[in-house]
Motif scaffolding. Structure first.
Motif, PDB file in Angstrom:
ATOM      1  N   PHE A  30       0.838  -1.195   0.000  1.00  0.00           N
ATOM      2  CA  PHE A  30       0.000   0.000   0.000  1.00  0.00           C
ATOM      3  C   PHE A  30       0.874   1.246   0.000  1.00  0.00           C
ATOM      4  CE2 PHE A  30       0.699  -0.872   4.485  1.00  0.00           C
ATOM      5  CZ  PHE A  30       0.811   0.368   5.092  1.00  0.00           C
ATOM      6  N   PHE A  31       0.273   2.337  -0.449  1.00  0.00           N
ATOM      7  CA  PHE A  31       0.970   3.617  -0.523  1.00  0.00           C
ATOM      8  C   PHE A  31       0.114   4.689   0.139  1.00  0.00           C
ATOM      9  CE2 PHE A  31       2.509   1.112  -4.100  1.00  0.00           C
ATOM     10  CZ  PHE A  31       3.885   1.246  -3.966  1.00  0.00           C
ATOM     11  N   ILE A  32       0.784   5.546   0.914  1.00  0.00           N
ATOM     12  CA  ILE A  32       0.124   6.661   1.597  1.00  0.00           C
ATOM     13  C   ILE A  32       0.562   7.964   0.937  1.00  0.00           C
ATOM     14  CG2 ILE A  32      -0.144   7.910   3.775  1.00  0.00           C
ATOM     15  CD1 ILE A  32       0.611   5.325   5.233  1.00  0.00           C
ATOM     16  N   GLY A  33      -0.402   8.852   0.713  1.00  0.00           N
ATOM     17  CA  GLY A  33      -0.075  10.157   0.158  1.00  0.00           C
ATOM     18  C   GLY A  33      -1.022  11.218   0.673  1.00  0.00           C
ATOM     19  N   GLY A  34      -0.646  12.451   0.513  1.00  0.00           N
ATOM     20  CA  GLY A  34      -1.481  13.576   0.932  1.00  0.00           C
ATOM     21  C   GLY A  34      -0.674  14.854   0.829  1.00  0.00           C
ATOM     22  N   THR A  35      -1.341  15.956   0.647  1.00  0.00           N
ATOM     23  CA  THR A  35      -0.639  17.233   0.550  1.00  0.00           C
ATOM     24  C   THR A  35       0.257  17.446   1.770  1.00  0.00           C
ATOM     25  OG1 THR A  35      -2.519  18.132  -0.680  1.00  0.00           O
ATOM     26  CG2 THR A  35      -0.956  19.715   0.238  1.00  0.00           C
ATOM     27  N   ARG A 135      -0.052  12.475  -5.898  1.00  0.00           N
ATOM     28  CA  ARG A 135      -0.020  12.916  -7.301  1.00  0.00           C
ATOM     29  C   ARG A 135       0.290  11.775  -8.253  1.00  0.00           C
ATOM     30  NH1 ARG A 135       3.988  16.243  -8.549  1.00  0.00           N
ATOM     31  NH2 ARG A 135       5.225  16.232  -6.637  1.00  0.00           N
ATOM     32  N   TYR A 136       0.712  10.625  -7.701  1.00  0.00           N
ATOM     33  CA  TYR A 136       1.148   9.513  -8.539  1.00  0.00           C
ATOM     34  C   TYR A 136       0.386   8.213  -8.271  1.00  0.00           C
ATOM     35  CZ  TYR A 136       5.177  12.629  -9.150  1.00  0.00           C
ATOM     36  OH  TYR A 136       5.989  13.701  -9.422  1.00  0.00           O
ATOM     37  N   PHE A 137      -0.771   8.313  -7.619  1.00  0.00           N
ATOM     38  CA  PHE A 137      -1.520   7.098  -7.314  1.00  0.00           C
ATOM     39  C   PHE A 137      -1.784   6.262  -8.561  1.00  0.00           C
ATOM     40  CE2 PHE A 137      -3.725   8.726  -3.179  1.00  0.00           C
ATOM     41  CZ  PHE A 137      -2.616   8.373  -2.448  1.00  0.00           C
ATOM     42  N   LEU A 138      -2.159   6.896  -9.656  1.00  0.00           N
ATOM     43  CA  LEU A 138      -2.495   6.161 -10.877  1.00  0.00           C
ATOM     44  C   LEU A 138      -1.287   5.416 -11.424  1.00  0.00           C
ATOM     45  CD1 LEU A 138      -4.602   5.431 -12.971  1.00  0.00           C
ATOM     46  CD2 LEU A 138      -3.990   7.506 -14.237  1.00  0.00           C
ATOM     47  N   GLU A 139      -0.140   6.063 -11.441  1.00  0.00           N
ATOM     48  CA  GLU A 139       1.073   5.415 -11.953  1.00  0.00           C
ATOM     49  C   GLU A 139       1.533   4.300 -11.023  1.00  0.00           C
ATOM     50  OE1 GLU A 139       5.434   6.662 -13.810  1.00  0.00           O
ATOM     51  OE2 GLU A 139       4.025   8.199 -13.096  1.00  0.00           O
ATOM     52  N   LEU A 140       1.441   4.519  -9.720  1.00  0.00           N
ATOM     53  CA  LEU A 140       1.791   3.461  -8.770  1.00  0.00           C
ATOM     54  C   LEU A 140       0.851   2.270  -8.930  1.00  0.00           C
ATOM     55  CD1 LEU A 140       2.510   5.657  -5.628  1.00  0.00           C
ATOM     56  CD2 LEU A 140       4.167   4.158  -6.755  1.00  0.00           C
ATOM     57  N   SER A 141      -0.401   2.553  -9.235  1.00  0.00           N
ATOM     58  CA  SER A 141      -1.377   1.484  -9.456  1.00  0.00           C
ATOM     59  C   SER A 141      -1.023   0.660 -10.685  1.00  0.00           C
ATOM     60  CB  SER A 141      -2.781   2.088  -9.618  1.00  0.00           C
ATOM     61  OG  SER A 141      -3.727   1.085  -9.907  1.00  0.00           O
ATOM     62  N   ASP A 142      -0.515   1.303 -11.718  1.00  0.00           N
ATOM     63  CA  ASP A 142      -0.085   0.574 -12.914  1.00  0.00           C
ATOM     64  C   ASP A 142       1.111  -0.323 -12.605  1.00  0.00           C
ATOM     65  OD1 ASP A 142      -2.064   1.733 -14.443  1.00  0.00           O
ATOM     66  OD2 ASP A 142      -0.784   3.342 -15.198  1.00  0.00           O
ATOM     67  N   THR A 199      -6.471  15.759  -8.100  1.00  0.00           N
ATOM     68  CA  THR A 199      -5.757  14.631  -8.717  1.00  0.00           C
ATOM     69  C   THR A 199      -6.025  13.335  -7.966  1.00  0.00           C
ATOM     70  OG1 THR A 199      -3.991  16.097  -9.495  1.00  0.00           O
ATOM     71  CG2 THR A 199      -3.488  13.746  -9.362  1.00  0.00           C
ATOM     72  N   ALA A 200      -5.913  13.379  -6.640  1.00  0.00           N
ATOM     73  CA  ALA A 200      -6.153  12.184  -5.828  1.00  0.00           C
ATOM     74  C   ALA A 200      -7.604  11.745  -5.923  1.00  0.00           C
ATOM     75  CB  ALA A 200      -5.767  12.447  -4.380  1.00  0.00           C
ATOM     76  N   GLN A 201      -8.532  12.702  -5.909  1.00  0.00           N
ATOM     77  CA  GLN A 201      -9.951  12.354  -5.958  1.00  0.00           C
ATOM     78  C   GLN A 201     -10.316  11.677  -7.268  1.00  0.00           C
ATOM     79  OE1 GLN A 201     -12.068  12.960  -3.196  1.00  0.00           O
ATOM     80  NE2 GLN A 201     -13.227  11.422  -4.345  1.00  0.00           N
TER      81      GLN A 201
END
Length: 304
Positions: A30-35, A135-142, A199-201
């Motif tokens: 899993f990955f955690i992100g936030g401003t 900002r990179y959730f989509l790329e990390l998901s790939d 972006t995250a939403q």
């Protein structure tokens, strides 16, 4: 050491690394992100306090590792292309890696980092926290199709105030030279906050089953409930007693060396630990400007 034994040793290291990464990918990554200053470090520490969860430090995989690896690969492939053209124009030159090859290299490299992280304790859920991850959730998901994502949200006005004092602590001269006042900083921050939330939403709306949002304020007001939801999301069991203990281990009081929430220390990373502190530092005009820039997201997350 003979050449044969040296070769066998290196092959063994490669095979061990490959096996470790494959075993890692069978667990819950899993990955955690936030401003910035949303509380991602706090969430990381809370989750890592669970015996079956590993989550510590910041890997900066997409914002730093990726461009560094890409530059190195591009330079090497450029050299090969030059040799192919100058020396092997009449015969087949050497192949060049690109596209999917780079994604494979990046994913394996991140996997190696995560396997090293896991050596500190056995875990069923392995996570990495870098604020920029949102900002990179989509790329990390790939790169990791079965990974899960935790997005930490905090009132952007409090993020701005916390960020201001954080930057003053680390780079006072540069911060004052660039922004001058906390109000100017907050207006700049409002745009960053709104953009990163959007972006995250977008990712969360698309992959709702693999992503969770948690508000800083909800963790602060009811940490056991917030944590229970996150641990269930990650697929690890936890008792009520364990939740209480985890909340204590990674509480503001513990992390700040004994200070209670609201007892400010501007020299500490854990400065104050309260919600609504923006009221003590932002004027009416600053607040109005923040609302004009990011009002949509303030309303969406209950910060109106």
């Amino acid at each position: 050491m003979s050449l044969d034994s040296a070769g066998a040793r290196h092959m063994s290291l490669y095979e061990k690394s490959h096996t470790a990464v494959m075993e890692l990918r069978s667990k819950q990554i899993f990955f955690i992100g936030g401003t910035a200053k949303s509380g991602t470090t706090w969430v990381q520490l809370l989750l890592d306090a669970h015996p079956e969860v590993s989550c510590n430090g910041e890997g900066h995989f997409l914002d730093n590792l990726k461009p560094a690896l890409k530059m190195a690969l591009d330079q090497h492939c450029g050299l090969i292309a030059e040799k192919n053209e100058s020396l092997f124009s009449e015969i087949e030159g050497y192949p060049i890696l690109k596209g999917d090859h780079f994604s494979t290299i990046l994913a394996f490299c991140i996997g190696l980092f995560l396997t090293e992280q896991c050596k500190r304790k056995p875990a069923q859920a392995i996570g990495e926290k870098t604020p920029d991850n949102s900002r990179y959730f989509l790329e990390l998901s790939d790169l990791f199709p079965t990974a899960k994502f935790i997005h930490v949200v905090r009132d952007g006005r409090d993020c701005a105030v916390s960020g201001w004092f954080h930057n003053l602590r680390l780079q006072p001269d540069d911060t004052l030279k660039q922004y001058g006042t906390i109000g100017t900083y907050a207006r700049t921050f409002a745009q960053i906050w709104a953009t990163e939330l959007a972006t995250a939403q977008s990712f969360i709306d698309r992959y709702a089953d693999r992503a969770r949002q948690v508000r800083y304020e909800d963790i602060a007001s009811d940490p056991e409930r917030a944590l229970a939801g996150l641990f269930a999301f990650l697929g690890v069991d936890v008792s009520k007693a364990a939740l209480i203990q985890i909340a204590k281990v990674a509480s503001f009081e513990k992390l700040s060396g004994g200070r209670t929430r609201g007892n400010e220390n501007r020299a500490s990373f854990f400065r104050k630990g309260v919600a609504g502190d923006w009221r003590n530092h932002l004027g009416d005009m600053d607040h109005a400007a923040f609302r004009q820039i990011a009002g949509r997201w303030m309303h969406r997350f209950g910060y109106s």
